[in-house]
Scaffold this motif. Structure first.
Motif, PDB file in Angstrom:
ATOM      1  N   ALA A   1     -13.620   3.569 -39.083  1.00 12.31           N
ATOM      2  CA  ALA A   1     -14.415   2.469 -39.635  1.00 12.31           C
ATOM      3  C   ALA A   1     -14.510   1.390 -38.563  1.00 12.31           C
ATOM      4  O   ALA A   1     -13.563   1.182 -37.794  1.00 12.31           O
ATOM      5  CB  ALA A   1     -13.771   1.911 -40.905  1.00 12.31           C
ATOM      6  N   LEU A   2     -15.652   0.720 -38.514  1.00 16.49           N
ATOM      7  CA  LEU A   2     -15.819  -0.357 -37.544  1.00 16.49           C
ATOM      8  C   LEU A   2     -16.738  -1.429 -38.105  1.00 16.49           C
ATOM      9  O   LEU A   2     -17.559  -1.166 -38.978  1.00 16.49           O
ATOM     10  CB  LEU A   2     -16.344   0.181 -36.210  1.00 16.49           C
ATOM     11  CG  LEU A   2     -17.599   1.054 -36.202  1.00 16.49           C
ATOM     12  CD1 LEU A   2     -18.847   0.200 -36.105  1.00 16.49           C
ATOM     13  CD2 LEU A   2     -17.555   2.025 -35.028  1.00 16.49           C
ATOM     14  N   SER A   3     -16.564  -2.648 -37.592  1.00 15.60           N
ATOM     15  CA  SER A   3     -17.345  -3.781 -38.090  1.00 15.60           C
ATOM     16  C   SER A   3     -17.517  -4.828 -36.992  1.00 15.60           C
ATOM     17  O   SER A   3     -16.575  -5.141 -36.252  1.00 15.60           O
ATOM     18  CB  SER A   3     -16.645  -4.417 -39.295  1.00 15.60           C
ATOM     19  OG  SER A   3     -17.313  -5.583 -39.717  1.00 15.60           O
ATOM     20  N   LYS A   4     -18.719  -5.381 -36.903  1.00 14.67           N
ATOM     21  CA  LYS A   4     -18.996  -6.462 -35.946  1.00 14.67           C
ATOM     22  C   LYS A   4     -18.299  -7.746 -36.358  1.00 14.67           C
ATOM     23  O   LYS A   4     -17.941  -8.579 -35.510  1.00 14.67           O
ATOM     24  CB  LYS A   4     -20.509  -6.696 -35.844  1.00 14.67           C
ATOM     25  CG  LYS A   4     -20.901  -7.757 -34.825  1.00 14.67           C
ATOM     26  CD  LYS A   4     -22.417  -7.847 -34.684  1.00 14.67           C
ATOM     27  CE  LYS A   4     -23.049  -8.521 -35.895  1.00 14.67           C
ATOM     28  NZ  LYS A   4     -22.734  -9.986 -35.949  1.00 14.67           N
ATOM     29  N   ASN A   5     -18.128  -7.938 -37.668  1.00 16.15           N
ATOM     30  CA  ASN A   5     -17.533  -9.165 -38.204  1.00 16.15           C
ATOM     31  C   ASN A   5     -18.340 -10.393 -37.785  1.00 16.15           C
ATOM     32  O   ASN A   5     -19.560 -10.352 -37.804  1.00 16.15           O
ATOM     33  CB  ASN A   5     -16.059  -9.266 -37.799  1.00 16.15           C
ATOM     34  CG  ASN A   5     -15.207  -8.210 -38.501  1.00 16.15           C
ATOM     35  OD1 ASN A   5     -15.501  -7.828 -39.636  1.00 16.15           O
ATOM     36  ND2 ASN A   5     -14.176  -7.746 -37.848  1.00 16.15           N
ATOM     37  N   ASP A   6     -17.669 -11.478 -37.385  1.00 18.89           N
ATOM     38  CA  ASP A   6     -18.380 -12.738 -37.132  1.00 18.89           C
ATOM     39  C   ASP A   6     -18.806 -12.925 -35.681  1.00 18.89           C
ATOM     40  O   ASP A   6     -19.345 -13.984 -35.338  1.00 18.89           O
ATOM     41  CB  ASP A   6     -17.493 -13.927 -37.539  1.00 18.89           C
ATOM     42  CG  ASP A   6     -17.209 -13.950 -39.030  1.00 18.89           C
ATOM     43  OD1 ASP A   6     -18.006 -13.362 -39.785  1.00 18.89           O
ATOM     44  OD2 ASP A   6     -16.195 -14.546 -39.434  1.00 18.89           O
TER      45      ASP A   6
END
Length: 310
Positions: free
Chosen positions: A33-38
């Protein structure tokens, strides 16, 4: 431990477009799982290949100063590991892996020096990486920078890599000191906060930032029946979670769902509950998932509660 099932290679794309901002996936034996976030842009990535010189290969990348170094390292590292590990008899697996990392860094220089010349900093993008190679009962972990690999053994952390930065690692701080490289406010030569990475090419010289090397630390682990799973993650995860907290979070979901993807997403979400200041990426590799805890009978719980009142 069962054999690793075939799954697609996610690390050999030639596409140099922007990295995906949000993604998850996997099968019964791995999940990510991966996320750019802020953050303004995404510089983290994962690579998963079913066969790199006979090994299942898992990697997380955490870029800085742009995404180009991450894209290049992700695209070239599996191929170079394949080439050098196939010829490992000449030098041994550890040396072969180190030569593969050096080859990737050399291949990246030509493109990154052009990037460095047009950037205001005069320095190209770079990326750290943590790679795991799994073959039968042998696990080899290769680490450059401040991504981290954490192994769960019977519910507890037993193996963790060392972060490569002068503020976190005394040996790295001493190495830089002996080289005469300055560290100002945690920045190596005033430019980068880590001391090992791919890329980080200075436009004027065409060489890496002084003191930055891409030689990985190598860890060999014997996978036992009590070795439950491996967790690889970028520092966006470790900024929010301690090693043991990440392990507890992943283990609980693995026991309940048998899904490494669900476990990876749970770790990502747990870290995001603390901070979303940085990109995050995590891979969970299931080795020997423990059985779920037995469910207590509802009638039995009511009986025990009534007995306590009496």
């Amino acid at each position: 431990m069962g054999n690793i099932l075939p799954f697609p290679c996610l690390g050999r794309e030639r596409d140099t477009s922007l990295l995906p901002h949000y993604a998850s996936g996997g099968n019964s034996q791995h999940g990510y799982a991966l996320s750019k976030n802020d953050r303004f842009r995404m510089e983290d990535a994962v690579s998963i290949c079913d066969n790199v010189a006979g090994h299942a290969c898992f990697a997380v990348f955490d870029g800085h100063g742009g995404e180009m170094a991450t894209v290049l390292a992700k695209g070239n590292l599996p191929t170079q590991l394949e080439d050098h590990l196939t010829d490992e008899k000449a030098s041994g697996k550890e040396e072969a892996a180190k030569r593969a990392f050096m080859a990737v860094d050399d291949m990246m220089k030509m493109q990154l020096v052009d990037e460095a010349k047009v950037l205001p900093s005069g320095t190209s993008s770079g990326t750290v990486a943590c790679v795991a190679l799994l073959k039968a009962e042998e696990l080899v972990i290769l680490n450059v920078g401040d991504c981290r690999a954490v192994l769960c053994e019977d519910g507890k952390v037993t193996t963790t890599t060392a972060d490569h930065s002068p503020e976190k690692n005394k040996l790295e701080k001493q190495r830089l000191k002996e080289l005469g490289v300055s560290v100002e406010g945690g920045y190596v030569d005033g430019k980068v906060q880590i001391s090992r990475a791919f890329g980080d090419i200075v436009g004027e010289t065409g060489k890496k930032v002084p003191g930055i090397i891409c030689t990985p630390e190598v860890f060999f682990v014997n996978v036992k029946d009590t070795t439950e799973f491996l967790l690889l993650a970028t520092d966006g995860i470790w900024d929010g979670l301690r090693d043991q907290t990440a392990i507890i979070t992943a283990r609980k979901v693995l026991r309940e769902t048998r899904s490494p993807e669900a476990a990876a997403k749970a770790v990502l979400e747990a870290a995001a509950n603390v901070t979303t200041a940085d990109n995050s990426a995590v891979i969970v590799v299931a080795l020997n998932i423990p059985e779920p805890l037995p469910k207590r009978d509802a009638g039995q719980r009511r009986f025990q509660f009534a007995s306590k009142k009496d």
